[in-house]
Design an enzyme around this catalytic site. Sequence first.
Site, mmCIF file in Angstrom:
data_model
loop_
_atom_site.group_PDB
_atom_site.id
_atom_site.type_symbol
_atom_site.label_atom_id
_atom_site.label_comp_id
_atom_site.label_asym_id
_atom_site.label_seq_id
_atom_site.Cartn_x
_atom_site.Cartn_y
_atom_site.Cartn_z
ATOM 1 N NE ARG A 187 -4.111 -1.851 0.336
ATOM 2 C CZ ARG A 187 -4.119 -3.142 0.005
ATOM 3 N NH1 ARG A 187 -3.061 -3.699 -0.560
ATOM 4 N NH2 ARG A 187 -5.200 -3.877 0.199
ATOM 5 C CB SER A 197 -8.430 -1.696 4.536
ATOM 6 O OG SER A 197 -8.827 -2.924 4.021
ATOM 7 C CD GLU A 223 -5.404 0.898 2.539
ATOM 8 O OE1 GLU A 223 -6.123 1.506 1.721
ATOM 9 O OE2 GLU A 223 -5.451 -0.315 2.718
HETATM 10 N N1 EPU Z 1 -10.753 -10.603 10.708
HETATM 11 C C1 EPU Z 1 -11.364 -10.708 11.934
HETATM 12 N N2 EPU Z 1 -12.267 -9.741 12.287
HETATM 13 C C2 EPU Z 1 -12.556 -8.697 11.465
HETATM 14 C C3 EPU Z 1 -11.904 -8.594 10.225
HETATM 15 C C4 EPU Z 1 -11.003 -9.565 9.872
HETATM 16 O O1 EPU Z 1 -11.146 -11.631 12.692
HETATM 17 O O2 EPU Z 1 -13.375 -7.864 11.855
HETATM 18 C C5 EPU Z 1 -9.813 -11.658 10.290
HETATM 19 C C6 EPU Z 1 -10.431 -12.477 9.159
HETATM 20 O O3 EPU Z 1 -11.228 -13.532 9.661
HETATM 21 C C7 EPU Z 1 -9.232 -12.973 8.424
HETATM 22 C C8 EPU Z 1 -8.214 -11.874 8.633
HETATM 23 O O4 EPU Z 1 -8.669 -11.080 9.719
HETATM 24 O O5 EPU Z 1 -8.752 -14.166 8.999
HETATM 25 C C9 EPU Z 1 -7.986 -11.010 7.404
HETATM 26 O O6 EPU Z 1 -9.217 -10.488 6.943
HETATM 27 P P1 EPU Z 1 -9.533 -10.360 5.367
HETATM 28 O O7 EPU Z 1 -9.225 -11.622 4.679
HETATM 29 O O8 EPU Z 1 -10.905 -9.812 5.233
HETATM 30 O O9 EPU Z 1 -8.472 -9.350 4.827
HETATM 31 P P2 EPU Z 1 -7.881 -8.004 5.431
HETATM 32 O O10 EPU Z 1 -6.488 -8.266 5.881
HETATM 33 O O11 EPU Z 1 -8.817 -7.452 6.425
HETATM 34 C C10 EPU Z 1 -6.837 -7.170 3.188
HETATM 35 C C11 EPU Z 1 -6.795 -5.861 2.446
HETATM 36 C C12 EPU Z 1 -8.096 -5.664 1.674
HETATM 37 C C13 EPU Z 1 -8.232 -6.812 0.684
HETATM 38 C C14 EPU Z 1 -8.236 -8.133 1.463
HETATM 39 C C15 EPU Z 1 -8.224 -9.336 0.549
HETATM 40 C C16 EPU Z 1 -5.359 -4.377 3.725
HETATM 41 C C17 EPU Z 1 -5.297 -3.229 4.670
HETATM 42 N N3 EPU Z 1 -6.596 -4.773 3.395
HETATM 43 O O12 EPU Z 1 -7.875 -7.052 4.153
HETATM 44 O O13 EPU Z 1 -7.959 -4.438 0.932
HETATM 45 O O14 EPU Z 1 -9.430 -6.688 -0.070
HETATM 46 O O15 EPU Z 1 -7.052 -8.237 2.282
HETATM 47 O O16 EPU Z 1 -7.006 -9.452 -0.104
HETATM 48 O O17 EPU Z 1 -4.343 -4.893 3.298
HETATM 49 C C18 EPU Z 1 -8.393 -2.083 0.997
HETATM 50 O O18 EPU Z 1 -7.178 -1.924 0.928
HETATM 51 O O19 EPU Z 1 -9.186 -1.120 1.070
HETATM 52 C C19 EPU Z 1 -8.930 -3.450 1.056
HETATM 53 C C20 EPU Z 1 -10.227 -3.692 1.210
#
Ligand code: EPU
Length: 357
Positions: free
Chosen positions: A164, A253, A353
Amino acid sequence: MLVEKNVSLQPYNTFGIVARAETLVRVRSVKDLESLRGDPVLGRRPFFVLGGGSNVVLTGDVSAVVLKMEIRGRRLVRETPDAWIVEVGAGEPWHDTVDWTLEQGWPGLENLALIPGTVGAAPVQNIGAYGVELQDRFESLDAVDLATGQAFTLDAAQCAFGYRDSVFKHAPAQPGTSECLPRGMGLAGRAVITQVRFRLPKPWKPELGYLELERRAAEMGSVQPTAWQIFNWVCEIRRAKLPDPAVLGNAGSFFKNPTVTPEQCQDIIARDPKIVHYPMPDGSIKLAAGWLIDACGWKGKSVGKAAVYEKQALVLVNRGQGMDSVTGGEVMTLAKAIQTSVYERFGIRLEPEPVVV
Ligand code: EPU
């Protein structure tokens, strides 16, 4: 060059925050940027580049000249034995561009479907989702340096992509300060991206590194999914997890996923065995910021009209509407309270972010 005064920015930011631009310039060509530079008043004022407004928090009216990027156009510039090189104007909507490349038979961007925003904003924060980052499909970009008027082209190395992150997120090095980017070349507040070229590799291979995609592919047995299938899966996953900004204002995010050392991670695991963490190629460990925030009990909590989304704690949303919308101040107060509680419980500093203006 189309110049407008006292323009509401509420329709131009996906959070739906109420704010106004003193001056807004619609940039529809490189020539518009030349006219801007030549303008005796506007050419001397600081500027702020606005793409789809999907990654910004407006904390007040904007006095810098807002450059609304509206350069259009999409074309195949070259086909080689191992790639299609596609050139897209900075003002083209990102998702429509992904859709269009697939329709043309040039897959490769399908994992990045449904990301809000414009093509010109994509390299700024090196957008990424479901196992693919923009830098994996990037060829080069054209930009104009508004300080000198010079147009230039950057390849991936010159963009200094990170998680990012890119050269466009860092301020130009000031004399006497130590700037850690290559050649001290921060370009924030200085360069405007006008076109982006993508390298869509041949032969196409599905990218199924993300658990939920892998699961869906496994359900198909030995049959390899198509790029359109992946596109549809990604759209379904995003729709289930992330709020549609057209319905509920948000900026995706709100925090980056932080990285820690293996020792720090062990320390946290000893106290919280369920913490979601991923080992990175460089030996560091990435933690799921959403999990950390969720573990601190933030889901559904709010400050004024700013709230933590119930289904994904990493996303802050606008619970207001119209003129009664969330303010940038409320969003930042909530963000700071979240940062404090995550720091107090885990000793980790979360970094926002979106760009805060
Ligand atoms: N999780 C929780 N509780 C929550 C949210 C997440 O326990 O409230 C856990 C999920 O169960 C999962 C882990 O955290 O095991 C990661 O969650 P998720 O797969 O939804 O991905 P993320 O790390 O929250 C990142 C990117 C997203 C992207 C997704 C998929 C960043 C900051 N965010 O989210 O990007 O779509 O992976 O690749 O890197 C964005 O940048 O705006 C964005 C949406």
